[in-house]
Design a protein around this motif. Structure first.
Motif, PDB file in Angstrom:
ATOM      1  N   SER A   1      50.071  20.672   3.034  1.00  0.00           N
ATOM      2  CA  SER A   1      49.741  22.017   2.563  1.00  0.00           C
ATOM      3  C   SER A   1      49.669  22.035   1.037  1.00  0.00           C
ATOM      4  CB  SER A   1      50.811  22.996   3.024  1.00  0.00           C
ATOM      5  OG  SER A   1      52.032  22.725   2.358  1.00  0.00           O
ATOM      6  N   ILE A   2      49.155  23.137   0.506  1.00  0.00           N
ATOM      7  CA  ILE A   2      49.085  23.285  -0.953  1.00  0.00           C
ATOM      8  C   ILE A   2      50.485  23.209  -1.556  1.00  0.00           C
ATOM      9  CG2 ILE A   2      48.479  24.846  -2.841  1.00  0.00           C
ATOM     10  CD1 ILE A   2      46.195  25.884  -1.103  1.00  0.00           C
ATOM     11  N   GLY A   3      51.451  23.865  -0.926  1.00  0.00           N
ATOM     12  CA  GLY A   3      52.823  23.835  -1.429  1.00  0.00           C
ATOM     13  C   GLY A   3      53.394  22.429  -1.465  1.00  0.00           C
TER      14      GLY A   3
ATOM     15  N   LEU B   1      51.731  20.529  -4.236  1.00  0.00           N
ATOM     16  CA  LEU B   1      52.297  20.971  -5.513  1.00  0.00           C
ATOM     17  C   LEU B   1      53.617  20.260  -5.780  1.00  0.00           C
ATOM     18  CD1 LEU B   1      52.829  22.735  -7.981  1.00  0.00           C
ATOM     19  CD2 LEU B   1      53.399  24.613  -6.436  1.00  0.00           C
ATOM     20  N   LYS B   2      54.482  20.235  -4.803  1.00  0.00           N
ATOM     21  CA  LYS B   2      55.794  19.612  -4.976  1.00  0.00           C
ATOM     22  C   LYS B   2      55.662  18.118  -5.275  1.00  0.00           C
ATOM     23  CE  LYS B   2      60.324  19.366  -2.776  1.00  0.00           C
ATOM     24  NZ  LYS B   2      61.112  19.826  -1.621  1.00  0.00           N
ATOM     25  N   VAL B   3      54.808  17.433  -4.523  1.00  0.00           N
ATOM     26  CA  VAL B   3      54.604  15.992  -4.730  1.00  0.00           C
ATOM     27  C   VAL B   3      54.058  15.726  -6.128  1.00  0.00           C
ATOM     28  CG1 VAL B   3      53.175  14.023  -4.022  1.00  0.00           C
ATOM     29  CG2 VAL B   3      54.353  15.381  -2.299  1.00  0.00           C
ATOM     30  N   LEU B   4      53.041  16.484  -6.523  1.00  0.00           N
ATOM     31  CA  LEU B   4      52.433  16.273  -7.841  1.00  0.00           C
ATOM     32  C   LEU B   4      53.393  16.628  -8.978  1.00  0.00           C
ATOM     33  CD1 LEU B   4      48.873  17.633  -7.019  1.00  0.00           C
ATOM     34  CD2 LEU B   4      49.466  15.252  -7.543  1.00  0.00           C
ATOM     35  N   ARG B   5      54.193  17.686  -8.794  1.00  0.00           N
ATOM     36  CA  ARG B   5      55.179  18.063  -9.816  1.00  0.00           C
ATOM     37  C   ARG B   5      56.208  16.962  -9.990  1.00  0.00           C
ATOM     38  NH1 ARG B   5      60.124  19.630  -9.375  1.00  0.00           N
ATOM     39  NH2 ARG B   5      59.983  20.308  -7.216  1.00  0.00           N
ATOM     40  N   LYS B   6      56.710  16.439  -8.868  1.00  0.00           N
ATOM     41  CA  LYS B   6      57.709  15.373  -8.943  1.00  0.00           C
ATOM     42  C   LYS B   6      57.112  14.090  -9.519  1.00  0.00           C
ATOM     43  CE  LYS B   6      61.034  16.876  -5.533  1.00  0.00           C
ATOM     44  NZ  LYS B   6      61.862  16.440  -4.404  1.00  0.00           N
TER      45      LYS B   6
ATOM     46  N   ALA C   1      47.271  23.129 -12.044  1.00  0.00           N
ATOM     47  CA  ALA C   1      46.446  21.925 -12.170  1.00  0.00           C
ATOM     48  C   ALA C   1      46.336  21.486 -13.628  1.00  0.00           C
ATOM     49  CB  ALA C   1      45.060  22.171 -11.577  1.00  0.00           C
ATOM     50  N   LYS C   2      46.157  22.447 -14.520  1.00  0.00           N
ATOM     51  CA  LYS C   2      46.037  22.127 -15.950  1.00  0.00           C
ATOM     52  C   LYS C   2      47.333  21.513 -16.477  1.00  0.00           C
ATOM     53  CE  LYS C   2      44.641  24.105 -20.354  1.00  0.00           C
ATOM     54  NZ  LYS C   2      44.131  25.295 -21.046  1.00  0.00           N
TER      55      LYS C   2
ATOM     56  N   ASP D   1      43.036  18.305  -6.118  1.00  0.00           N
ATOM     57  CA  ASP D   1      44.224  17.529  -5.760  1.00  0.00           C
ATOM     58  C   ASP D   1      45.313  18.428  -5.176  1.00  0.00           C
ATOM     59  OD1 ASP D   1      42.914  15.307  -6.639  1.00  0.00           O
ATOM     60  OD2 ASP D   1      44.376  14.763  -8.169  1.00  0.00           O
ATOM     61  N   LEU D   2      45.384  19.656  -5.629  1.00  0.00           N
ATOM     62  CA  LEU D   2      46.346  20.602  -5.055  1.00  0.00           C
ATOM     63  C   LEU D   2      45.899  21.075  -3.675  1.00  0.00           C
ATOM     64  CD1 LEU D   2      47.103  22.802  -8.174  1.00  0.00           C
ATOM     65  CD2 LEU D   2      48.736  21.368  -6.960  1.00  0.00           C
ATOM     66  N   LEU D   3      44.609  21.241  -3.513  1.00  0.00           N
ATOM     67  CA  LEU D   3      44.080  21.802  -2.275  1.00  0.00           C
ATOM     68  C   LEU D   3      43.906  20.772  -1.162  1.00  0.00           C
ATOM     69  CD1 LEU D   3      41.289  24.072  -3.804  1.00  0.00           C
ATOM     70  CD2 LEU D   3      43.635  24.705  -3.193  1.00  0.00           C
ATOM     71  N   TYR D   4      43.657  19.532  -1.519  1.00  0.00           N
ATOM     72  CA  TYR D   4      43.284  18.526  -0.535  1.00  0.00           C
ATOM     73  C   TYR D   4      44.139  17.275  -0.569  1.00  0.00           C
ATOM     74  CZ  TYR D   4      39.197  21.491  -0.293  1.00  0.00           C
ATOM     75  OH  TYR D   4      38.373  22.561  -0.159  1.00  0.00           O
ATOM     76  N   SER D   5      45.415  17.412  -0.548  1.00  0.00           N
ATOM     77  CA  SER D   5      46.351  16.284  -0.418  1.00  0.00           C
ATOM     78  C   SER D   5      46.109  15.162  -1.412  1.00  0.00           C
ATOM     79  CB  SER D   5      46.312  15.721   0.995  1.00  0.00           C
ATOM     80  OG  SER D   5      46.643  16.698   1.928  1.00  0.00           O
ATOM     81  N   GLY D   6      45.781  15.509  -2.637  1.00  0.00           N
ATOM     82  CA  GLY D   6      45.613  14.491  -3.666  1.00  0.00           C
ATOM     83  C   GLY D   6      44.283  13.777  -3.609  1.00  0.00           C
ATOM     84  N   LYS D   7      43.428  14.099  -2.651  1.00  0.00           N
ATOM     85  CA  LYS D   7      42.108  13.478  -2.577  1.00  0.00           C
ATOM     86  C   LYS D   7      41.138  14.326  -3.367  1.00  0.00           C
ATOM     87  CE  LYS D   7      42.739  11.695   2.069  1.00  0.00           C
ATOM     88  NZ  LYS D   7      42.267  11.760   3.451  1.00  0.00           N
TER      89      LYS D   7
END
Length: 87
Positions: free
Chosen positions: A2-4, A7-12, A51-52, A60-66
């Motif tokens: 999911s987007i959430g 978000l968590k994966v990318l933030r970490k 994203a910025k 990347d937020l919307l589609y699992s990093g793809k």
């Protein structure tokens, strides 16, 4: 994912804690937590800010990093394979 979850994966991955990251994008830490746990929906404005700050494309937020390009490329490849099989 999911987007959430994205978000968590990318933030970490960016090594940012919730408190600091929430402050950087102008939201509360509890709201960020709600976003990461899919309890709240994100506005387009918030998605763009996130994203910025994470230096990633919105996709990347919307589609699992793809990236969207990769998704379309895979779809196009699959369509070509199916077309070849039908001949």
């Amino acid at each position: 994912m999911s987007i959430g979850e994205n978000l968590k994966v990318l933030r970490k991955k960016a090594k940012k804690n919730q408190t600091k990251f929430a402050k950087d994008i102008g939201i509360s830490r509890t709201y960020l937590s709600d976003l990461e746990h899919n309890r709240k929906s994100l506005s387009i404005d918030t998605i763009e800010k996130i994203a910025k700050k994470l230096n990633v494309p919105v996709t990347d937020l919307l589609y699992s990093g793809k990236s969207l390009d990769a998704m379309f490329s895979n779809s196009l490849d699959n369509m070509k394979k199916m077309r070849a099989m039908m001949k």
